[in-house]
Design a protein around this motif. Structure first.
Motif, PDB file in Angstrom:
ATOM      1  N   ARG A   1       0.846  -1.191   0.000  1.00 58.61           N
ATOM      2  CA  ARG A   1       0.000   0.000   0.000  1.00 58.61           C
ATOM      3  C   ARG A   1       0.885   1.245   0.000  1.00 58.61           C
ATOM      4  N   ASP A   2       0.463   2.246  -0.770  1.00 57.92           N
ATOM      5  CA  ASP A   2       1.145   3.540  -0.796  1.00 57.92           C
ATOM      6  C   ASP A   2       0.368   4.534   0.056  1.00 57.92           C
ATOM      7  N   PHE A   3       1.105   5.356   0.793  1.00 61.36           N
ATOM      8  CA  PHE A   3       0.504   6.389   1.630  1.00 61.36           C
ATOM      9  C   PHE A   3       1.170   7.725   1.309  1.00 61.36           C
ATOM     10  N   LEU A   4       0.372   8.779   1.232  1.00 64.48           N
ATOM     11  CA  LEU A   4       0.889  10.121   0.971  1.00 64.48           C
ATOM     12  C   LEU A   4       0.682  10.981   2.208  1.00 64.48           C
ATOM     13  N   GLY A   5       1.747  11.615   2.674  1.00 64.35           N
ATOM     14  CA  GLY A   5       1.645  12.447   3.873  1.00 64.35           C
ATOM     15  C   GLY A   5       3.009  12.963   4.282  1.00 64.35           C
ATOM     16  N   ILE A   6       3.169  13.218   5.571  1.00 61.01           N
ATOM     17  CA  ILE A   6       4.453  13.648   6.128  1.00 61.01           C
ATOM     18  C   ILE A   6       5.056  12.459   6.862  1.00 61.01           C
ATOM     19  N   PHE A   7       6.084  11.874   6.273  1.00 62.87           N
ATOM     20  CA  PHE A   7       6.789  10.730   6.860  1.00 62.87           C
ATOM     21  C   PHE A   7       8.272  11.074   6.886  1.00 62.87           C
ATOM     22  N   SER A   8       8.642  11.948   7.811  1.00 67.41           N
ATOM     23  CA  SER A   8       9.996  12.497   7.826  1.00 67.41           C
ATOM     24  C   SER A   8      10.325  12.990   9.224  1.00 67.41           C
ATOM     25  N   SER A   9      11.414  13.743   9.321  1.00 70.36           N
ATOM     26  CA  SER A   9      11.803  14.316  10.610  1.00 70.36           C
ATOM     27  C   SER A   9      10.803  15.358  11.096  1.00 70.36           C
ATOM     28  N   GLU A  10       9.816  15.703  10.262  1.00 65.81           N
ATOM     29  CA  GLU A  10       8.795  16.681  10.648  1.00 65.81           C
ATOM     30  C   GLU A  10       7.487  16.020  11.083  1.00 65.81           C
ATOM     31  N   THR A  11       7.473  14.708  11.229  1.00 69.36           N
ATOM     32  CA  THR A  11       6.268  14.012  11.672  1.00 69.36           C
ATOM     33  C   THR A  11       6.110  14.185  13.183  1.00 69.36           C
ATOM     34  N   PHE A  12       5.041  14.844  13.606  1.00 67.59           N
ATOM     35  CA  PHE A  12       4.847  15.069  15.035  1.00 67.59           C
ATOM     36  C   PHE A  12       3.374  15.327  15.341  1.00 67.59           C
ATOM     37  N   VAL A  13       3.045  15.248  16.629  1.00 65.11           N
ATOM     38  CA  VAL A  13       1.719  15.631  17.118  1.00 65.11           C
ATOM     39  C   VAL A  13       1.910  16.704  18.180  1.00 65.11           C
ATOM     40  N   ILE A  14       0.882  17.515  18.377  1.00 63.28           N
ATOM     41  CA  ILE A  14       0.947  18.588  19.364  1.00 63.28           C
ATOM     42  C   ILE A  14      -0.463  18.878  19.861  1.00 63.28           C
ATOM     43  N   ALA A  15      -0.575  19.251  21.120  1.00 64.93           N
ATOM     44  CA  ALA A  15      -1.856  19.690  21.684  1.00 64.93           C
ATOM     45  C   ALA A  15      -1.558  20.851  22.621  1.00 64.93           C
ATOM     46  N   GLN A  16      -2.005  22.038  22.252  1.00 64.75           N
ATOM     47  CA  GLN A  16      -1.694  23.234  23.037  1.00 64.75           C
ATOM     48  C   GLN A  16      -2.639  23.441  24.209  1.00 64.75           C
ATOM     49  N   ALA A  17      -3.712  22.660  24.247  1.00 60.80           N
ATOM     50  CA  ALA A  17      -4.663  22.786  25.351  1.00 60.80           C
ATOM     51  C   ALA A  17      -5.467  21.502  25.466  1.00 60.80           C
ATOM     52  N   VAL A  18      -6.052  21.299  26.634  1.00 59.28           N
ATOM     53  CA  VAL A  18      -6.951  20.159  26.847  1.00 59.28           C
ATOM     54  C   VAL A  18      -8.341  20.569  26.387  1.00 59.28           C
ATOM     55  N   ARG A  19      -8.878  19.820  25.414  1.00 64.36           N
ATOM     56  CA  ARG A  19     -10.185  20.148  24.846  1.00 64.36           C
ATOM     57  C   ARG A  19     -11.062  18.898  24.781  1.00 64.36           C
ATOM     58  N   PRO A  20     -12.384  19.082  24.709  1.00 60.55           N
ATOM     59  CA  PRO A  20     -13.275  17.922  24.596  1.00 60.55           C
ATOM     60  C   PRO A  20     -12.990  17.127  23.324  1.00 60.55           C
ATOM     61  N   ALA A  21     -13.107  15.804  23.411  1.00 61.26           N
ATOM     62  CA  ALA A  21     -12.843  14.920  22.278  1.00 61.26           C
ATOM     63  C   ALA A  21     -14.138  14.275  21.794  1.00 61.26           C
ATOM     64  N   PRO A  22     -14.249  13.990  20.494  1.00 64.83           N
ATOM     65  CA  PRO A  22     -15.443  13.322  19.967  1.00 64.83           C
ATOM     66  C   PRO A  22     -15.656  11.961  20.634  1.00 64.83           C
ATOM     67  N   GLN A  23     -16.906  11.623  20.851  1.00 63.85           N
ATOM     68  CA  GLN A  23     -17.247  10.346  21.482  1.00 63.85           C
ATOM     69  C   GLN A  23     -17.812   9.389  20.434  1.00 63.85           C
ATOM     70  N   THR A  24     -16.959   8.991  19.502  1.00 62.09           N
ATOM     71  CA  THR A  24     -17.371   8.048  18.465  1.00 62.09           C
ATOM     72  C   THR A  24     -17.686   6.684  19.065  1.00 62.09           C
ATOM     73  N   HIS A  25     -16.891   6.309  20.075  1.00 60.56           N
ATOM     74  CA  HIS A  25     -17.108   5.044  20.782  1.00 60.56           C
ATOM     75  C   HIS A  25     -17.215   5.362  22.276  1.00 60.56           C
ATOM     76  N   PRO A  26     -18.402   5.760  22.735  1.00 61.47           N
ATOM     77  CA  PRO A  26     -18.572   6.139  24.145  1.00 61.47           C
ATOM     78  C   PRO A  26     -18.119   5.028  25.088  1.00 61.47           C
ATOM     79  N   GLY A  27     -17.444   5.452  26.124  1.00 64.33           N
ATOM     80  CA  GLY A  27     -16.934   4.491  27.087  1.00 64.33           C
ATOM     81  C   GLY A  27     -15.563   3.954  26.730  1.00 64.33           C
ATOM     82  N   VAL A  28     -15.154   4.170  25.482  1.00 69.98           N
ATOM     83  CA  VAL A  28     -13.828   3.731  25.034  1.00 69.98           C
ATOM     84  C   VAL A  28     -12.957   4.939  24.701  1.00 69.98           C
ATOM     85  N   ASP A  29     -13.541   5.889  23.972  1.00 72.07           N
ATOM     86  CA  ASP A  29     -12.781   7.079  23.588  1.00 72.07           C
ATOM     87  C   ASP A  29     -12.515   7.977  24.793  1.00 72.07           C
ATOM     88  N   ALA A  30     -11.367   8.636  24.775  1.00 69.11           N
ATOM     89  CA  ALA A  30     -11.036   9.592  25.829  1.00 69.11           C
ATOM     90  C   ALA A  30     -11.987  10.781  25.767  1.00 69.11           C
TER      91      ALA A  30
END
Length: 232
Positions: free
Chosen positions: A140-169
């Motif tokens: 499978r081929d994937f297109l995106g950022i797959f390099s030294s710039e791959t990262f996640v960030i969260a600047q604040a605590v915010r409500p999250a979607p409840q797609t799977h209630p009781g499982v999702d944060a």
């Protein structure tokens, strides 16, 4: 009419002043030894920076290739499983191709970008699925950022979607940038793992958060120096 003595003196004074003024301007415009040396050093430093920049550009790999290895929990049931990954530039992004082999035929596996390759896992990103053919191989081929710039960030605590209630944060964790340079692959269905003779453990690494055990990962690289970080 003969020039008077006073007029001749005035003329000589004017000529002498003009000559002195010209010499003064020449001295001001002409760089002294120290200034010339400084300009020479500046030119040399500029050339050195350009050479270093050119060398850095040349060192950037146009294509990166590495292997994924069998996860510890799958070594008994899938000893011949293997993964081969290649990454190359695709405009401002990267194209990552993942090929797998030695797996059960006609099964779906989930691929994740990981902070660390083995459990307990840190931050993880669901990248996509790979389905095997009758030979137990898949690609499978994937297109995106797959390099030294791959990262996640969260600047604040915010409500999250409840797609799977009781499982999702309910909320996200607050975090500074965390780079993620590893890959891992799981059985999409715990039943497929059992059918292949593997453990029936259930993990959350699928869209419905009900997946089987991990099959492949990049634990052949250090936890904080995963292979994606090698591509700039």
């Amino acid at each position: 009419m003969p020039l008077t003595h006073s007029y001749r003196m005035l003329a000589h004074t004017g000529i002498r002043s003009a000559v002195l003024l010209a010499l003064g301007l020449l001295l001001v415009a002409w760089p002294g030894p120290a200034t010339a040396r400084e300009e020479g050093h500046a030119r040399e430093e500029g050339r050195a920076r350009k050479v270093e920049g050119d060398r850095h550009e040349q060192e950037k790999p146009e294509k990166l290739a590495f292997d994924m290895v069998v996860a510890a929990g799958a070594q008994r049931c899938l000893p011949n499983a293997a993964g081969h990954v290649s990454i190359q530039a695709a405009g401002q992004n990267q194209r990552m191709q993942v090929k797998v082999e030695g797996l059960p035929p006609h099964r779906v596996f989930t691929l994740f970008v990981l902070q660390v390759p083995t459990g307990p896992f840190g931050l993880s990103w669901y990248q996509g699925d790979i389905e095997t053919d009758e030979e137990g191989e898949g690609s499978r081929d994937f297109l995106g950022i797959f390099s030294s710039e791959t990262f996640v960030i969260a600047q604040a605590v915010r409500p999250a979607p409840q797609t799977h209630p009781g499982v999702d944060a309910l909320t996200n964790p607050d975090t500074a940038p965390v780079h993620m340079y590893h890959l891992g692959m799981w059985f999409s269905d715990p039943g497929d793992a059992v059918a292949a003779g593997c453990s029936n453990g259930t993990t959350p690494f699928d869209g419905d958060h009900v997946a089987g055990i991990q099959v492949l990962n990049t634990s052949n690289f250090p936890d904080t120096a995963g292979p994606l970080g090698q591509f700039e």
